[in-house]
Design a protein around this motif. Sequence first.
Motif, PDB file in Angstrom:
ATOM      1  N   GLY A  43      -3.270   0.812  -2.272  1.00 30.80           N
ATOM      2  CA  GLY A  43      -3.517   1.442  -0.970  1.00 30.80           C
ATOM      3  C   GLY A  43      -4.700   2.389  -1.026  1.00 30.80           C
ATOM      4  O   GLY A  43      -5.493   2.468  -0.087  1.00 30.80           O
ATOM      5  N   TYR A  79       0.810  -1.215   0.000  1.00 34.25           N
ATOM      6  CA  TYR A  79       0.000   0.000   0.000  1.00 34.25           C
ATOM      7  C   TYR A  79       0.849   1.274   0.000  1.00 34.25           C
ATOM      8  O   TYR A  79       0.311   2.365  -0.198  1.00 34.25           O
ATOM      9  CB  TYR A  79      -0.922   0.034   1.215  1.00 34.25           C
ATOM     10  N   TRP A  80       2.157   1.119   0.210  1.00 38.41           N
ATOM     11  CA  TRP A  80       3.010   2.288   0.425  1.00 38.41           C
ATOM     12  C   TRP A  80       4.151   2.377  -0.584  1.00 38.41           C
ATOM     13  O   TRP A  80       4.448   1.416  -1.284  1.00 38.41           O
ATOM     14  CB  TRP A  80       3.560   2.271   1.855  1.00 38.41           C
ATOM     15  N   ILE A  88       1.429   6.708  -1.516  1.00 31.38           N
ATOM     16  CA  ILE A  88       0.743   5.425  -1.456  1.00 31.38           C
ATOM     17  C   ILE A  88       0.568   4.872  -2.868  1.00 31.38           C
ATOM     18  O   ILE A  88       0.756   5.586  -3.862  1.00 31.38           O
ATOM     19  CB  ILE A  88      -0.633   5.546  -0.755  1.00 31.38           C
TER      20      ILE A  88
END
Length: 278
Positions: A132, A100-101, A128
């Motif tokens: 995400g 997600y990052w 992100i």
Amino acid sequence: FLSGSTRPKLTQGDIKRIPVYAPLLSQQKAIAHILGTLDDKIELNRKMNETLEAMGRAVFKEWFVDVTAKGLPRGWKTVPFDQTVEIIGGGTPKTSVAEYWDGNIPWFSVVDAPREHDVFVVDTEKKITQEGLENSSTQILPSGCTIITARGTVGKVALVGIPMAMNQSCYGLRGRVGSQGIYTYFATRMLVNELRKRAHGSVFDTITRDTLAGVEISVPPDSLVEKFEVHVAPYFERIRNNLFESRTLAAIRDALLPRLIFGELRIRITEKFAEGSA
């Protein structure tokens, strides 16, 4: 170089014996000139933004604040602040999910709030991924949307310079009038000032949707808002462009420093480049 019976330590004498690469003094001065030229341009942009923001703020005050000192002009009305904007919430993707990052979608939190005279946020500390975004309550805010920090460090206001997401400690405010969002940005700053006055010295620690509904503001005709935005838009476009330029110059400066020190770039060529950038 290490000595000591129980714990290794570095003494002043040890430090003096460590060889350190250093350019010639003439090269050091040339490197300082190159980096200083870039820093001077960044500082010039900062001062220019300060002036441009003050000009825009002065026009807003003249058109929308001073004129109401003796009552509402014809065609104006008083309404709760939340009726003038669409309120957008934020969110945080699960930090435990690496996928997600570190993507390419800017994700705003209070640490990214710009200085007041810079107005726009054009970059964020964290990014992100699309995954995400899709698996959290955050959503993309368009350019021209206003962000207000509502918890933690409360009352920071920024104008979105590029599409981005944000965390749940903020609200996105999309004005119902004004195609460029500049009027809503200044109206939000005025709202924050009013909330601080109402706090009467107590801790100003949160803004909720009820807070936004509980403050009334004087609203001008839509046509006047559009006229205002057309009038000040060149100021704000220049501010935004200056921020992008300064970000690029800072990245160039930081990349040049080690390469110049270790002789990976020719100083004379780099000097010409730096002077051209300025």
